[in-house]
Design a protein around this motif. Structure first.
Motif, mmCIF file in Angstrom:
data_model
loop_
_atom_site.group_PDB
_atom_site.id
_atom_site.type_symbol
_atom_site.label_atom_id
_atom_site.label_comp_id
_atom_site.label_asym_id
_atom_site.label_seq_id
_atom_site.Cartn_x
_atom_site.Cartn_y
_atom_site.Cartn_z
ATOM 1 N N THR A 1 -11.079 1.631 -4.924
ATOM 2 C CA THR A 1 -10.012 2.597 -5.168
ATOM 3 C C THR A 1 -10.607 3.987 -5.282
ATOM 4 N N LEU A 2 -10.019 4.926 -4.562
ATOM 5 C CA LEU A 2 -10.472 6.314 -4.587
ATOM 6 C C LEU A 2 -9.624 7.150 -5.546
ATOM 7 N N LEU A 3 -8.318 7.041 -5.432
ATOM 8 C CA LEU A 3 -7.391 7.814 -6.257
ATOM 9 C C LEU A 3 -6.349 6.884 -6.876
ATOM 10 N N ARG A 4 -5.963 7.161 -8.109
ATOM 11 C CA ARG A 4 -4.923 6.400 -8.809
ATOM 12 C C ARG A 4 -3.767 7.332 -9.128
ATOM 13 N N ARG A 5 -2.560 6.852 -8.886
ATOM 14 C CA ARG A 5 -1.378 7.675 -9.108
ATOM 15 C C ARG A 5 -1.082 7.811 -10.597
ATOM 16 N N MET A 6 -0.679 9.017 -11.000
ATOM 17 C CA MET A 6 -0.299 9.306 -12.377
ATOM 18 C C MET A 6 1.206 9.545 -12.419
ATOM 19 N N HIS A 7 1.788 9.329 -13.576
ATOM 20 C CA HIS A 7 3.205 9.636 -13.743
ATOM 21 C C HIS A 7 3.375 11.149 -13.769
ATOM 22 N N SER A 8 4.353 11.637 -13.007
ATOM 23 C CA SER A 8 4.591 13.070 -12.950
ATOM 24 C C SER A 8 6.062 13.323 -12.635
ATOM 25 N N PRO A 9 6.679 14.266 -13.307
ATOM 26 C CA PRO A 9 8.082 14.574 -13.005
ATOM 27 C C PRO A 9 8.263 15.385 -11.715
ATOM 28 N N SER A 10 7.196 15.938 -11.181
ATOM 29 C CA SER A 10 7.311 16.759 -9.971
ATOM 30 C C SER A 10 7.515 15.862 -8.747
ATOM 31 N N PRO A 11 8.148 16.400 -7.696
ATOM 32 C CA PRO A 11 8.356 15.603 -6.482
ATOM 33 C C PRO A 11 7.057 15.350 -5.701
ATOM 34 N N THR A 12 6.048 16.196 -5.910
ATOM 35 C CA THR A 12 4.750 15.992 -5.262
ATOM 36 C C THR A 12 3.951 14.977 -6.071
ATOM 37 N N PRO A 13 3.465 13.901 -5.455
ATOM 38 C CA PRO A 13 2.697 12.904 -6.204
ATOM 39 C C PRO A 13 1.406 13.483 -6.775
ATOM 40 N N VAL A 14 1.057 13.041 -7.979
ATOM 41 C CA VAL A 14 -0.164 13.481 -8.651
ATOM 42 C C VAL A 14 -1.088 12.276 -8.797
ATOM 43 N N TYR A 15 -2.332 12.446 -8.373
ATOM 44 C CA TYR A 15 -3.334 11.383 -8.445
ATOM 45 C C TYR A 15 -4.508 11.864 -9.276
ATOM 46 N N ARG A 16 -5.244 10.917 -9.837
ATOM 47 C CA ARG A 16 -6.509 11.225 -10.500
ATOM 48 C C ARG A 16 -7.608 10.450 -9.801
ATOM 49 N N VAL A 17 -8.812 10.960 -9.848
ATOM 50 C CA VAL A 17 -9.958 10.304 -9.221
ATOM 51 C C VAL A 17 -10.315 9.071 -10.041
ATOM 52 N N ALA A 18 -10.564 7.963 -9.382
ATOM 53 C CA ALA A 18 -10.920 6.714 -10.060
ATOM 54 C C ALA A 18 -12.246 6.872 -10.808
ATOM 55 N N ASP A 19 -12.442 6.047 -11.831
ATOM 56 C CA ASP A 19 -13.646 6.139 -12.664
ATOM 57 C C ASP A 19 -14.928 5.848 -11.894
ATOM 58 N N CYS A 20 -14.839 5.079 -10.822
ATOM 59 C CA CYS A 20 -16.052 4.708 -10.084
ATOM 60 C C CYS A 20 -16.400 5.717 -8.989
ATOM 61 N N ILE A 21 -15.710 6.861 -8.959
ATOM 62 C CA ILE A 21 -15.940 7.880 -7.928
ATOM 63 C C ILE A 21 -16.408 9.170 -8.586
ATOM 64 N N GLY A 22 -17.446 9.764 -8.049
ATOM 65 C CA GLY A 22 -17.935 11.049 -8.547
ATOM 66 C C GLY A 22 -18.190 11.992 -7.377
ATOM 67 N N GLU A 23 -18.112 13.275 -7.627
ATOM 68 C CA GLU A 23 -18.418 14.309 -6.638
ATOM 69 C C GLU A 23 -17.647 14.108 -5.340
ATOM 70 N N LEU A 24 -16.346 13.963 -5.437
ATOM 71 C CA LEU A 24 -15.496 13.716 -4.268
ATOM 72 C C LEU A 24 -15.381 14.964 -3.397
ATOM 73 N N GLU A 25 -15.514 14.765 -2.080
ATOM 74 C CA GLU A 25 -15.401 15.855 -1.116
ATOM 75 C C GLU A 25 -14.693 15.338 0.140
ATOM 76 N N PHE A 26 -13.615 16.025 0.542
ATOM 77 C CA PHE A 26 -12.892 15.664 1.761
ATOM 78 C C PHE A 26 -13.567 16.330 2.945
ATOM 79 N N LEU A 27 -13.877 15.541 3.993
ATOM 80 C CA LEU A 27 -14.633 16.077 5.123
ATOM 81 C C LEU A 27 -13.759 16.626 6.237
ATOM 82 N N ASP A 28 -12.634 15.988 6.530
ATOM 83 C CA ASP A 28 -11.756 16.511 7.596
ATOM 84 C C ASP A 28 -10.307 16.376 7.233
#
Length: 103
Positions: free
Chosen positions: A76-103
């Motif tokens: 798992t890379l990202l876990r969804r959090m509860h949020s009242p906004s229409p845009t989904p909010v995720y948090r980085v999973a505990d087993c992931i560090g220094e995340l970087e999106f390449l493309d």
């Protein structure tokens, strides 16, 4: 493309993600209890999905006794959090560090 927000370090970071996107990160096998020396850098991971409760990533690394076969790992890379906004909010999973999106 899916618009999301990533909650990290007490801040919201907007991001556009899609299935098949490549990421670079530090895999922490024991989660937040992993010492820095035991973290395994992953240079080329592929996101499997872009919506849902969790967003997963897969990558390959040498495996078996003589390291002569490739082993596919999925976590798992990202876990969804509860949020009242229409845009989904995720948090980085505990087993992931220094995340970087390449493309």
């Amino acid at each position: 493309m899916t618009d999301i927000r990533i909650y990290a370090a007490n801040q919201m970071h907007p991001a556009d993600i899609h299935a098949g996107q490549h990421v670079r990160f530090l895999y922490l096998p024991n989660g937040k209890y992993t010492t820095p020396e035991q973290g395994k850098p992953v240079e080329w991971g592929t996101m499997q999905n872009d919506t849902g409760r969790t967003i997963d990533v897969t990558w390959t690394q040498p495996g078996a006794i003589f390291r002569n076969r490739l082993r596919t790992i999925r976590t798992t890379l990202l876990r969804r959090m509860h949020s009242p906004s229409p845009t989904p909010v995720y948090r980085v999973a505990d087993c992931i560090g220094e995340l970087e999106f390449l493309d």
